[in-house]
Write a protein that holds these residues in place. Structure first.
Motif: not given
Length: 296
Positions: A142-154, A25-39
């Motif tokens: 799908n999972a990586k798009n939960i925390f995408n740039d649009e989400y954080f911008d809004k 869960r933790y390893l996949k969760g880290l991968v799923n944070l990749s859907g944005n341009s943030q460091k």
């Protein structure tokens, strides 16, 4: 900027930690944070670095992977470790929870507080099908798009110069122990319980918030009590509540959970009418449904 951590093989150690079954869960969760341009800055043990980086490299593009940085951290150097150990030696603590990791969230965010205008803590295991229905989390795309740039911008637009939290609502089904009133300087509210899996906001205010929370941790540990990071954050959140933007929820479970799937039509109808599942606060198409449930 996103801060997170992953500490593997901690269960049964002197510090405590989750079972090995949580590793995936933790390893996949880290991968799923990749859907944005943030460091993304990840704290971890030196001996886990190769496993974690190899896992991410095998699933991410080079450009996605290059947004991750990894910092070797000895949990026995966590600023509250000696106090924690002293109290644990007397009182004990749950073996699958590591307080050095919990309190470390604040220390690690503070280490990078001047590097960006906004900083977000995200638990490594947050994004997955245990908290998000499969239609949002089953595939990597799908999972990586939960925390995408649009989400954080809004979210940044909504938060402005304040802080953001997601809170369980004790008045509407959510159950969690509350901190003692004596630790509140003001605004003891005993309703909203901020979760530790995701929070953040403008760094100028977050710096003050973290310093205040760390001072409260010192006080509570001096009183020989072991509070989770969420319990202490709840105190500071309550005192800062006019400087916070927050959403709430009533239940962690969602429509793919077995209690829902096995329920009859009446149960399912009541579930959708009564409950605010946690995930609804992160999916734009679900936010309207969430906001329509009365918050009495």
């Amino acid at each position: 900027m996103i801060i997170s951590s992953i500490f593997l093989n901690m269960f049964g150690s002197s510090l405590g930690g989750r079972y090995k079954s949580f590793h995936s869960r933790y390893l996949k969760g880290l991968v799923n944070l990749s859907g944005n341009s943030q460091k993304k800055i990840i704290y971890l043990k030196k001996e886990d670095i190769s496993m974690v980086t190899d896992f991410l490299k095998s699933r991410l593009t080079e450009s996605e992977y290059n947004l991750y940085s990894f910092i070797d951290f000895d949990l026995e150097q966590q600023i509250h470790h000696n106090q924690i150990k002293e109290v644990k030696d007397v009182n004990g603590y749950l073996k699958d929870r590591c307080l050095e990791i919990q309190y470390g969230k604040l220390e690690w965010m503070l280490n990078h507080i001047d590097e960006d205008d906004y900083i977000w803590w995200v638990d490594a295991g947050l994004v997955g099908d245990h908290l998000f229905p499969k239609k949002y989390s089953e595939t990597f795309e799908n999972a990586k798009n939960i925390f995408n740039d649009e989400y954080f911008d809004k979210l940044k637009e909504r938060v402005g110069e304040k802080l953001y939290f997601v809170c369980g609502d004790r008045r509407r089904y959510y159950s969690h122990g509350a901190p003692k009133e004596i630790y509140f300087e003001k605004n003891y509210q005993n309703r909203y319980h901020p979760i530790g899996g995701f929070f953040g906001g403008h760094t100028k205010l977050m710096k003050d918030f973290i310093n205040k929370t760390n001072n409260k941790i010192n006080t509570i540990l001096s009183d020989k009590l072991l509070y989770s990071e969420e319990m202490v954050i709840e105190i500071t959140f309550s005192e800062y509540i006019d400087k916070c933007v927050y959403d709430d929820f009533t239940i962690w479970k969602h429509e793919d959970n077995k209690i829902y799937v096995k329920g009859d039509d009446k149960f399912k109808k009541e579930f959708l009418e009564i409950h605010r599942p946690f995930y609804c606060n992160f999916i734009e198409s679900e936010m309207k449904r969430n906001s329509e449930i009365k918050n009495d």
